[in-house]
Write a protein that holds these residues in place. Structure first.
Motif, PDB file in Angstrom:
ATOM      1  N   MET A   1      29.170  29.629  16.178  1.00 27.92           N
ATOM      2  CA  MET A   1      30.303  30.219  15.457  1.00 27.92           C
ATOM      3  C   MET A   1      30.075  31.708  15.221  1.00 27.92           C
ATOM      4  O   MET A   1      31.003  32.521  15.323  1.00 27.92           O
ATOM      5  CB  MET A   1      30.507  29.479  14.138  1.00 27.92           C
ATOM      6  CG  MET A   1      30.918  28.031  14.320  1.00 27.92           C
ATOM      7  SD  MET A   1      30.888  27.081  12.784  1.00 27.92           S
ATOM      8  CE  MET A   1      32.296  27.807  11.937  1.00 27.92           C
ATOM      9  N   ALA A   2      28.820  32.073  14.920  1.00 31.61           N
ATOM     10  CA  ALA A   2      28.496  33.488  14.715  1.00 31.61           C
ATOM     11  C   ALA A   2      28.702  34.278  16.009  1.00 31.61           C
ATOM     12  O   ALA A   2      29.221  35.400  16.000  1.00 31.61           O
ATOM     13  CB  ALA A   2      27.058  33.631  14.229  1.00 31.61           C
ATOM     14  N   TYR A   3      28.300  33.678  17.128  1.00 29.31           N
ATOM     15  CA  TYR A   3      28.480  34.335  18.427  1.00 29.31           C
ATOM     16  C   TYR A   3      29.968  34.559  18.703  1.00 29.31           C
ATOM     17  O   TYR A   3      30.384  35.634  19.153  1.00 29.31           O
ATOM     18  CB  TYR A   3      27.855  33.486  19.533  1.00 29.31           C
ATOM     19  CG  TYR A   3      28.150  33.996  20.922  1.00 29.31           C
ATOM     20  CD1 TYR A   3      27.424  35.053  21.461  1.00 29.31           C
ATOM     21  CD2 TYR A   3      29.156  33.414  21.693  1.00 29.31           C
ATOM     22  CE1 TYR A   3      27.690  35.527  22.736  1.00 29.31           C
ATOM     23  CE2 TYR A   3      29.436  33.879  22.965  1.00 29.31           C
ATOM     24  CZ  TYR A   3      28.699  34.941  23.485  1.00 29.31           C
ATOM     25  OH  TYR A   3      28.989  35.404  24.748  1.00 29.31           O
ATOM     26  N   ASN A   4      30.780  33.533  18.446  1.00 31.98           N
ATOM     27  CA  ASN A   4      32.225  33.666  18.677  1.00 31.98           C
ATOM     28  C   ASN A   4      32.836  34.754  17.803  1.00 31.98           C
ATOM     29  O   ASN A   4      33.726  35.495  18.235  1.00 31.98           O
ATOM     30  CB  ASN A   4      32.923  32.335  18.423  1.00 31.98           C
ATOM     31  CG  ASN A   4      32.618  31.310  19.502  1.00 31.98           C
ATOM     32  OD1 ASN A   4      32.252  31.661  20.624  1.00 31.98           O
ATOM     33  ND2 ASN A   4      32.740  30.039  19.162  1.00 31.98           N
ATOM     34  N   LYS A   5      32.351  34.856  16.576  1.00 29.54           N
ATOM     35  CA  LYS A   5      32.884  35.888  15.677  1.00 29.54           C
ATOM     36  C   LYS A   5      32.483  37.285  16.149  1.00 29.54           C
ATOM     37  O   LYS A   5      33.293  38.216  16.151  1.00 29.54           O
ATOM     38  CB  LYS A   5      32.379  35.646  14.254  1.00 29.54           C
ATOM     39  CG  LYS A   5      32.929  36.655  13.237  1.00 29.54           C
ATOM     40  CD  LYS A   5      32.532  36.285  11.836  1.00 29.54           C
ATOM     41  CE  LYS A   5      33.021  37.331  10.830  1.00 29.54           C
ATOM     42  NZ  LYS A   5      34.494  37.461  10.831  1.00 29.54           N
ATOM     43  N   LEU A   6      31.225  37.429  16.567  1.00 32.54           N
ATOM     44  CA  LEU A   6      30.744  38.738  17.009  1.00 32.54           C
ATOM     45  C   LEU A   6      31.431  39.198  18.292  1.00 32.54           C
ATOM     46  O   LEU A   6      31.625  40.399  18.515  1.00 32.54           O
ATOM     47  CB  LEU A   6      29.228  38.690  17.228  1.00 32.54           C
ATOM     48  CG  LEU A   6      28.367  38.564  15.960  1.00 32.54           C
ATOM     49  CD1 LEU A   6      26.912  38.327  16.332  1.00 32.54           C
ATOM     50  CD2 LEU A   6      28.508  39.809  15.096  1.00 32.54           C
ATOM     51  N   THR A   7      31.797  38.248  19.150  1.00 31.56           N
ATOM     52  CA  THR A   7      32.437  38.601  20.424  1.00 31.56           C
ATOM     53  C   THR A   7      33.945  38.425  20.384  1.00 31.56           C
ATOM     54  O   THR A   7      34.607  38.539  21.408  1.00 31.56           O
ATOM     55  CB  THR A   7      31.871  37.726  21.556  1.00 31.56           C
ATOM     56  OG1 THR A   7      32.123  36.347  21.255  1.00 31.56           O
ATOM     57  CG2 THR A   7      30.378  37.957  21.719  1.00 31.56           C
TER      58      THR A   7
ATOM     59  N   GLY B   1      24.361  34.821  25.102  1.00 30.15           N
ATOM     60  CA  GLY B   1      24.831  33.829  24.145  1.00 30.15           C
ATOM     61  C   GLY B   1      24.166  32.481  24.353  1.00 30.15           C
ATOM     62  O   GLY B   1      23.844  31.777  23.393  1.00 30.15           O
ATOM     63  N   LEU B   2      23.934  32.130  25.622  1.00 30.43           N
ATOM     64  CA  LEU B   2      23.268  30.870  25.926  1.00 30.43           C
ATOM     65  C   LEU B   2      21.823  30.892  25.442  1.00 30.43           C
ATOM     66  O   LEU B   2      21.326  29.915  24.866  1.00 30.43           O
ATOM     67  CB  LEU B   2      23.318  30.614  27.436  1.00 30.43           C
ATOM     68  CG  LEU B   2      22.734  29.283  27.915  1.00 30.43           C
ATOM     69  CD1 LEU B   2      23.486  28.105  27.305  1.00 30.43           C
ATOM     70  CD2 LEU B   2      22.764  29.211  29.444  1.00 30.43           C
ATOM     71  N   VAL B   3      21.145  32.008  25.659  1.00 30.27           N
ATOM     72  CA  VAL B   3      19.763  32.151  25.198  1.00 30.27           C
ATOM     73  C   VAL B   3      19.699  32.068  23.675  1.00 30.27           C
ATOM     74  O   VAL B   3      18.824  31.414  23.101  1.00 30.27           O
ATOM     75  CB  VAL B   3      19.153  33.471  25.690  1.00 30.27           C
ATOM     76  CG1 VAL B   3      17.794  33.719  25.039  1.00 30.27           C
ATOM     77  CG2 VAL B   3      19.011  33.457  27.213  1.00 30.27           C
TER      78      VAL B   3
ATOM     79  N   GLU C   1      36.755  27.630  13.283  1.00 27.24           N
ATOM     80  CA  GLU C   1      36.688  26.347  13.967  1.00 27.24           C
ATOM     81  C   GLU C   1      35.250  25.958  14.296  1.00 27.24           C
ATOM     82  O   GLU C   1      34.458  26.782  14.768  1.00 27.24           O
ATOM     83  CB  GLU C   1      37.491  26.412  15.268  1.00 27.24           C
ATOM     84  CG  GLU C   1      37.475  25.116  16.058  1.00 27.24           C
ATOM     85  CD  GLU C   1      38.190  25.236  17.393  1.00 27.24           C
ATOM     86  OE1 GLU C   1      38.317  24.214  18.082  1.00 27.24           O
ATOM     87  OE2 GLU C   1      38.604  26.358  17.750  1.00 27.24           O
ATOM     88  N   THR C   2      34.912  24.699  14.041  1.00 33.15           N
ATOM     89  CA  THR C   2      33.642  24.149  14.506  1.00 33.15           C
ATOM     90  C   THR C   2      33.946  23.481  15.845  1.00 33.15           C
ATOM     91  O   THR C   2      34.431  22.362  15.897  1.00 33.15           O
ATOM     92  CB  THR C   2      33.072  23.126  13.512  1.00 33.15           C
ATOM     93  OG1 THR C   2      34.072  22.125  13.242  1.00 33.15           O
ATOM     94  CG2 THR C   2      32.687  23.788  12.215  1.00 33.15           C
ATOM     95  N   ALA C   3      33.670  24.184  16.922  1.00 29.66           N
ATOM     96  CA  ALA C   3      34.088  23.743  18.248  1.00 29.66           C
ATOM     97  C   ALA C   3      33.369  22.470  18.676  1.00 29.66           C
ATOM     98  O   ALA C   3      32.145  22.377  18.582  1.00 29.66           O
ATOM     99  CB  ALA C   3      33.835  24.853  19.266  1.00 29.66           C
ATOM    100  N   ALA C   4      34.159  21.503  19.145  1.00 28.57           N
ATOM    101  CA  ALA C   4      33.577  20.266  19.662  1.00 28.57           C
ATOM    102  C   ALA C   4      32.973  20.519  21.041  1.00 28.57           C
ATOM    103  O   ALA C   4      33.358  21.457  21.741  1.00 28.57           O
ATOM    104  CB  ALA C   4      34.659  19.186  19.749  1.00 28.57           C
ATOM    105  N   PHE C   5      32.039  19.698  21.416  1.00 25.26           N
ATOM    106  CA  PHE C   5      31.438  19.815  22.743  1.00 25.26           C
ATOM    107  C   PHE C   5      32.489  19.517  23.804  1.00 25.26           C
ATOM    108  O   PHE C   5      33.322  18.616  23.640  1.00 25.26           O
ATOM    109  CB  PHE C   5      30.273  18.833  22.895  1.00 25.26           C
ATOM    110  CG  PHE C   5      28.999  19.319  22.279  1.00 25.26           C
ATOM    111  CD1 PHE C   5      27.961  19.781  23.059  1.00 25.26           C
ATOM    112  CD2 PHE C   5      28.835  19.318  20.899  1.00 25.26           C
ATOM    113  CE1 PHE C   5      26.771  20.231  22.491  1.00 25.26           C
ATOM    114  CE2 PHE C   5      27.665  19.766  20.315  1.00 25.26           C
ATOM    115  CZ  PHE C   5      26.627  20.225  21.111  1.00 25.26           C
ATOM    116  N   SER C   6      32.452  20.251  24.893  1.00 28.62           N
ATOM    117  CA  SER C   6      33.429  20.057  25.967  1.00 28.62           C
ATOM    118  C   SER C   6      32.790  20.371  27.312  1.00 28.62           C
ATOM    119  O   SER C   6      31.722  20.993  27.382  1.00 28.62           O
ATOM    120  CB  SER C   6      34.657  20.955  25.748  1.00 28.62           C
ATOM    121  OG  SER C   6      34.280  22.326  25.763  1.00 28.62           O
TER     122      SER C   6
END
Length: 252
Positions: free
Chosen positions: A42-48, A57-59, A129-134
């Motif tokens: 969620m932090a990554y999504n907010k920063l980007t 982001g994966l790392v 949003e707490t993104a579900a796995f997809s």
């Protein structure tokens, strides 16, 4: 694997103080793990600004999950064994190291912990949003199923080798970090394809809070199959019949 090792447990087991304490330990360990792991995404999504996924982001996700799981396993190890994963609990059950009734208690605690962690994240981030796995584009449910089976096999095999095997000796002291490392490595391998769950509870919390269930079955069936294969393989090949003992809770 001799079937006599698998135990259902006694009806009163769920009400025993040590079982209740163990369930609470799994509950709080799961909150710690999911809050840090899901929160990092969620932090990554907010920063980007919800930008495209990047290698960095994966790392970051792999490191966050590895560190958080290391801590979550460590803090629960002396109470519940630090499973922090319904698939790990299932693997321990298949190997005769935990009863079915205690396993069910752990599963309930783990699932509730994941949901609570996601609710806390949603509230504390102002409703993000707490993104579900997809699944990623081009990845089928069957592709993802194989990923989850193989990755969870590696995780539960590591658990058996470092925490369950009676011959583990001093290597048992590094079990939490080894478990955290294999999860982080698997996220680097499979995160770009299906999110690399390896943990039905980690998938369940975001799915409940976001109410997104597309291909959710993959994140249950895959980890449970992988865990069962790892338990059967390690128990039959590397743990001698004469040396097998039901594992005390405080040892796992």
């Amino acid at each position: 694997m001799p079937i006599y090792r698998i135990a259902v447990g006694t009806p009163g087991e769920a009400s025993q103080p040590d079982a209740i304490r163990a369930a609470f330990a799994e509950f709080f360990s799961m909150i710690i793990f999911v809050f840090a792991g899901e929160g990092s995404g969620m932090a990554y999504n907010k920063l980007t600004d919800n930008g495209s996924a990047t290698p960095a982001g994966l790392v970051a996700a792999a490191l966050a999950h590895a560190f958080a799981l290391f801590v979550a396993v460590s803090v629960g190890a002396n109470i519940s064994g630090g499973h922090v994963n319904p698939a790990v609990t299932f693997g321990a059950f298949i190997g005769g190291n935990i009863t079915l009734l205690r396993s069910i208690l752990y599963w309930i605690a783990q699932l509730l912990g994941s949901v609570v962690a996601c609710l806390l994240l949603k509230y504390s981030t102002g409703g993000l949003e707490t993104a579900a796995f997809s699944l990623s584009s081009g990845v089928s449910a069957w592709n993802a199923l194989v990923f989850e089976i193989v990755m969870t096999f590696g995780l539960v095999y590591t658990v058996y080798a470092t925490a369950v095997d009676p011959k583990k000796g001093n290597i048992g002291t590094i079990a939490p970090i080894a478990i955290g490392f294999i999860v982080g490595a698997n996220i680097l391998a499979g995160g770009a394809f299906d999110g690399a769950s390896m943990n039905p509870a980690v998938s369940f919390g975001p799915a409940v809070v976001s109410w997104t269930w597309t291909n959710h079955w993959v994140y249950w069936v895959g980890p449970f199959i992988g865990a069962a294969i790892a338990a059967i393989v390690y128990d039959n090949i590397f743990i001698e019949d004469g040396g097998h003992e039901p594992l005390p809770v405080n040892d796992f």
